[in-house]
Design an enzyme around this catalytic site. Structure first.
Site, PDB file in Angstrom:
ATOM      1  N   ASP A  13      -1.268   3.156   4.831  1.00  5.72           N
ATOM      2  CA  ASP A  13      -0.753   2.445   6.011  1.00  5.72           C
ATOM      3  C   ASP A  13      -0.884   3.254   7.297  1.00  5.72           C
ATOM      4  OD1 ASP A  13      -0.051   0.469   4.213  1.00  5.72           O
ATOM      5  OD2 ASP A  13       1.997   1.215   3.996  1.00  5.72           O
ATOM      6  N   HIS A  41      -4.193  -4.271   5.040  1.00  9.60           N
ATOM      7  CA  HIS A  41      -4.859  -3.675   6.203  1.00  9.60           C
ATOM      8  C   HIS A  41      -4.730  -4.640   7.384  1.00  9.60           C
ATOM      9  CE1 HIS A  41      -7.548  -0.967   3.434  1.00  9.60           C
ATOM     10  NE2 HIS A  41      -6.257  -0.740   3.308  1.00  9.60           N
ATOM     11  N   THR A 302       3.910  -5.767   0.433  1.00  5.91           N
ATOM     12  CA  THR A 302       5.130  -6.171  -0.290  1.00  5.91           C
ATOM     13  C   THR A 302       6.285  -6.495   0.642  1.00  5.91           C
ATOM     14  OG1 THR A 302       5.823  -3.864  -0.405  1.00  5.91           O
ATOM     15  CG2 THR A 302       4.551  -4.700  -2.268  1.00  5.91           C
TER      16      THR A 302
HETATM   17  P1  GDP Z   1      -3.628   0.391   6.809  1.00  6.41           P
HETATM   18  O1  GDP Z   1      -3.123   0.038   5.458  1.00  6.41           O
HETATM   19  O2  GDP Z   1      -4.002   1.834   6.919  1.00  6.41           O
HETATM   20  O3  GDP Z   1      -4.713  -0.515   7.300  1.00  6.41           O
HETATM   21  O4  GDP Z   1      -2.403   0.221   7.816  1.00  6.41           O
HETATM   22  P2  GDP Z   1      -1.384  -1.029   7.871  1.00  6.41           P
HETATM   23  O5  GDP Z   1      -2.062  -2.169   8.513  1.00  6.41           O
HETATM   24  O6  GDP Z   1      -0.745  -1.243   6.550  1.00  6.41           O
HETATM   25  O7  GDP Z   1      -0.258  -0.420   8.784  1.00  6.41           O
HETATM   26  C1  GDP Z   1      -0.534   0.056  10.066  1.00  6.41           C
HETATM   27  C2  GDP Z   1       0.412  -0.644  11.042  1.00  6.41           C
HETATM   28  O8  GDP Z   1       0.315  -0.020  12.302  1.00  6.41           O
HETATM   29  C3  GDP Z   1       0.069  -2.093  11.281  1.00  6.41           C
HETATM   30  O9  GDP Z   1       1.274  -2.763  11.549  1.00  6.41           O
HETATM   31  C4  GDP Z   1      -0.806  -2.047  12.529  1.00  6.41           C
HETATM   32  O10 GDP Z   1      -0.766  -3.253  13.282  1.00  6.41           O
HETATM   33  C5  GDP Z   1      -0.158  -0.941  13.295  1.00  6.41           C
HETATM   34  N1  GDP Z   1      -1.040  -0.145  14.156  1.00  6.41           N
HETATM   35  C6  GDP Z   1      -2.238   0.433  13.870  1.00  6.41           C
HETATM   36  N2  GDP Z   1      -2.637   1.206  14.892  1.00  6.41           N
HETATM   37  C7  GDP Z   1      -1.681   1.131  15.835  1.00  6.41           C
HETATM   38  C8  GDP Z   1      -1.497   1.758  17.100  1.00  6.41           C
HETATM   39  O11 GDP Z   1      -2.298   2.555  17.585  1.00  6.41           O
HETATM   40  N3  GDP Z   1      -0.318   1.439  17.777  1.00  6.41           N
HETATM   41  C9  GDP Z   1       0.596   0.566  17.284  1.00  6.41           C
HETATM   42  N4  GDP Z   1       1.690   0.310  17.989  1.00  6.41           N
HETATM   43  N5  GDP Z   1       0.442  -0.025  16.092  1.00  6.41           N
HETATM   44  C10 GDP Z   1      -0.672   0.269  15.380  1.00  6.41           C
HETATM   45  P1  IMO Z   2      -2.969   0.483   2.092  1.00  3.75           P
HETATM   46  O1  IMO Z   2      -4.407   0.384   1.685  1.00  3.75           O
HETATM   47  C1  IMO Z   2       0.994   2.032   1.085  1.00  3.75           C
HETATM   48  C2  IMO Z   2       1.705   2.665  -3.181  1.00  3.75           C
HETATM   49  C3  IMO Z   2       2.805   1.932  -3.911  1.00  3.75           C
HETATM   50  C4  IMO Z   2       3.163   2.951  -4.963  1.00  3.75           C
HETATM   51  C5  IMO Z   2       1.809   3.555  -5.353  1.00  3.75           C
HETATM   52  C6  IMO Z   2       1.152   2.923  -6.561  1.00  3.75           C
HETATM   53  O2  IMO Z   2      -2.501  -0.696   2.879  1.00  3.75           O
HETATM   54  O3  IMO Z   2      -2.714   1.803   2.739  1.00  3.75           O
HETATM   55  P2  IMO Z   2      -0.072   0.600  -6.975  1.00  3.75           P
HETATM   56  O4  IMO Z   2       0.350  -0.805  -6.697  1.00  3.75           O
HETATM   57  O5  IMO Z   2      -1.305   1.039  -6.260  1.00  3.75           O
HETATM   58  O6  IMO Z   2      -0.150   0.894  -8.457  1.00  3.75           O
HETATM   59  O7  IMO Z   2       1.153   1.512  -6.423  1.00  3.75           O
HETATM   60  O8  IMO Z   2       0.996   3.367  -4.200  1.00  3.75           O
HETATM   61  N1  IMO Z   2       0.727   1.812  -2.487  1.00  3.75           N
HETATM   62  C7  IMO Z   2       0.624   1.723  -1.144  1.00  3.75           C
HETATM   63  N2  IMO Z   2       1.397   2.270  -0.171  1.00  3.75           N
HETATM   64  N3  IMO Z   2      -0.112   1.319   1.418  1.00  3.75           N
HETATM   65  C8  IMO Z   2      -0.933   0.822   0.453  1.00  3.75           C
HETATM   66  O9  IMO Z   2      -2.152   0.337   0.716  1.00  3.75           O
HETATM   67  C9  IMO Z   2      -0.532   0.967  -0.912  1.00  3.75           C
HETATM   68  N4  IMO Z   2      -1.078   0.594  -2.102  1.00  3.75           N
HETATM   69  C10 IMO Z   2      -0.300   1.129  -3.050  1.00  3.75           C
HETATM   70  O10 IMO Z   2       3.886   1.651  -3.032  1.00  3.75           O
HETATM   71  O11 IMO Z   2       3.912   4.012  -4.408  1.00  3.75           O
HETATM   72 MG    MG Z   3      -1.498  -0.936   4.630  1.00  4.04          MG
END
Ligand code: GDP
Ligand code: IMO
Ligand code: MG
Length: 424
Positions: A13, A41, A302
């Protein structure tokens, strides 16, 4: 810049979706190379706001192929749902391809994962998407792959061969078992809906590399959740590190040009396990938000409230070492705009002594973070688009990241949307 790999530098994330969406403007193909629909993502662009789980974040760019790669475990029902959602919002998905060597994640993998998580003894806080059980079936050669959707007769033989083992495990966990007919019917439906997208992946990717196409490999999760190098057992069941992009896709590591590590300006994690710089609830509420904004800190998959902590450069340095980052993207710098002081972890002590390595989970629970407290910048960075215009203290923070990781910060996120970025 023909082959670029982008991976998470923390616990997932970090903002990978946003950076992939930005970089895909310059790409001919984006490949998701591991994981499944445990991913969330987030992408905010001209087409709308999306949380993608299986489909590579390059899908929005016209003329850019999106490839669900061999290292993935793919739940076809979720993939079909995601395709339908994108199409209903006017996104063209005709260039989404699936590796015939990718694993099919079955309904029984989800049942087994959920049952394990419900048991206090085996739960680690997974996303309950069946990821661990699909990869376990892959490793013990009990899985079906997308290639099996191409030949019904052979597929039925495979289903008949694997179901006794699966059903014995389901029964042992008190779960509903599945008949061969039930699974066969599912696979017939998937073959009909997805069959046209399945391709032989090794030549598909190597030919594209040889043609000089610009390819971005999109990782899922982050270094600390790597099954070998992360906080085992609180990890996922694949390798979210750059080298695995080459291993799984079947191209030589010598063809990798760039490796981008994505980090969040602070730290977040979902699920159990050690987290040295974790903040107490009261502090983390300030970072988390209420859930109304797209960038509030709730799991994109989730909906769980993310655990939050101060930036930890020991983790980012470790990620740089194991991946070989050629540059770093720092997302969410804007979320530090209102903090007078920022505590940056620059080292760990174990049993009172400084250590110069990343310990495994057993010892990581016991480390004491060493902080360097820096002055915040107390001003709005969201409208800034050039590095020179960032407040001096924000630049000092970026330079501290560079000093401790030895890697140049090339991208700085100042908001969730596509253009809210500084490129140096
Ligand atoms: P990923 O799993 O690595 O793609 O990341 P996620 O999408 O799960 O979580 C990243 C969160 O940060 C999301 O809510 C994005 O909209 C937010 N986000 C990403 N880059 C930025 C940023 O530069 N500033 C802010 N405010 N939010 C961001
Ligand atoms: P992105 O790609 C954050 C975490 C789960 C748990 C561990 C194993 O959006 O960064 P799993 O379901 O893979 O067997 O769970 O990994 N987890 C994540 N945490 N972002 C994710 O994906 C995750 N995918 C799995 O919370 O600790
Ligand atoms: Mg994510």
């Amino acid at each position: 810049m023909s082959v670029t790999i982008l991976v998470g530098a923390q616990f997932g994330d970090e903002g990978k979706g946003k950076i992939v969406d930005y970089l895909s403007d310059q790409m001919d193909m984006v490949v998701r190379f591991q994981g499944g629909d445990n991913a969330g993502h987030t992408v905010v662009n001209d087409s709308g706001s999306f949380k993608l789980h299986l489909i590579p974040c390059g899908i929005f760019k016209k003329g850019c192929k999106a490839f669900a790669g061999t290292g993935m475990v793919i739940n076809p029902d979720e993939l079909i749902k995601e395709l339908d959602e994108l199409e209903s919002k006017g996104v063209d998905t005709s260039e989404l391809y699936i590796s015939e060597r990718a694993i099919i994640l079955m309904p029984y993998h989800i049942a087994l994962d959920s049952a394990s998580e419900s048991s206090g003894r085996t739960g680690i806080g997974t996303t309950k998407r069946g990821i661990g059980y699909a990869y376990a079936d892959k490793a013990r050669r009990n899985a079906l792959r997308f290639e099996n959707l191409k030949d019904r007769e052979y597929r039925l033989k495979r289903i008949e061969a694997v179901m006794p083992t699966v059903n014995a495990e389901l029964a042992a966990k008190g779960c509903k078992t599945f008949s061969v007919e039930e699974i066969a019917a599912k696979t017939d439906e998937w073959a009909k809906k997805l069959g046209g997208r399945i391709v032989e992946p090794v030549s598909f990717i190597n030919k594209a590399i040889d043609r000089g196409e610009r390819i971005l490999f999109e990782g899922q999760l982050g270094a600390m959740k790597d099954i070998d190098l992360g906080i085992y057992p609180y990890v996922t069941s694949s390798n979210p590190v750059a080298a695995y992009a080459a291993v799984s896709a079947g191209f030589p590591v010598t063809k990798i040009d760039e490796i981008v590590g994505v980090m969040k300006a602070f730290t977040s994690a979902v699920g159990d396990g050690p987290f040295p710089t974790e903040m107490n609830d009261e502090m983390s509420d300030g970072f988390r938000g209420t859930g109304n904004r797209i960038d509030d800190e709730f799991g994109a998959r989730t909906g769980r409230a993310r655990r939050l902590g101060w930036p930890d450069l020991v983790i980012v340095k470790f990620a740089a070492v194991i991946n070989g980052f050629t540059s770093i993207a720092v997302c969410k710098i804007d979320k530090l705009d209102t903090y007078e002081k920022i505590k940056v972890c620059v080292g760990y002590k174990l049993n009172g002594k400084p250590i110069d390595y990343m310990p495994s989970a057993t010892d990581l629970y016991k480390v004491e973070p060493v902080y360097e407290e820096i002055d915040g910048w107390m001003s709005d960075t969201t409208g800034i688009r050039s590095y020179e215009k960032l407040p001096e203290n924000a630049r000092k923070y970026i330079e501290l990241i560079e000093k401790h990781t030895g890697v140049r910060v090339k991208y700085i996120g100042v908001g969730p949307a596509h253009d809210e970025i500084i490129v140096r």
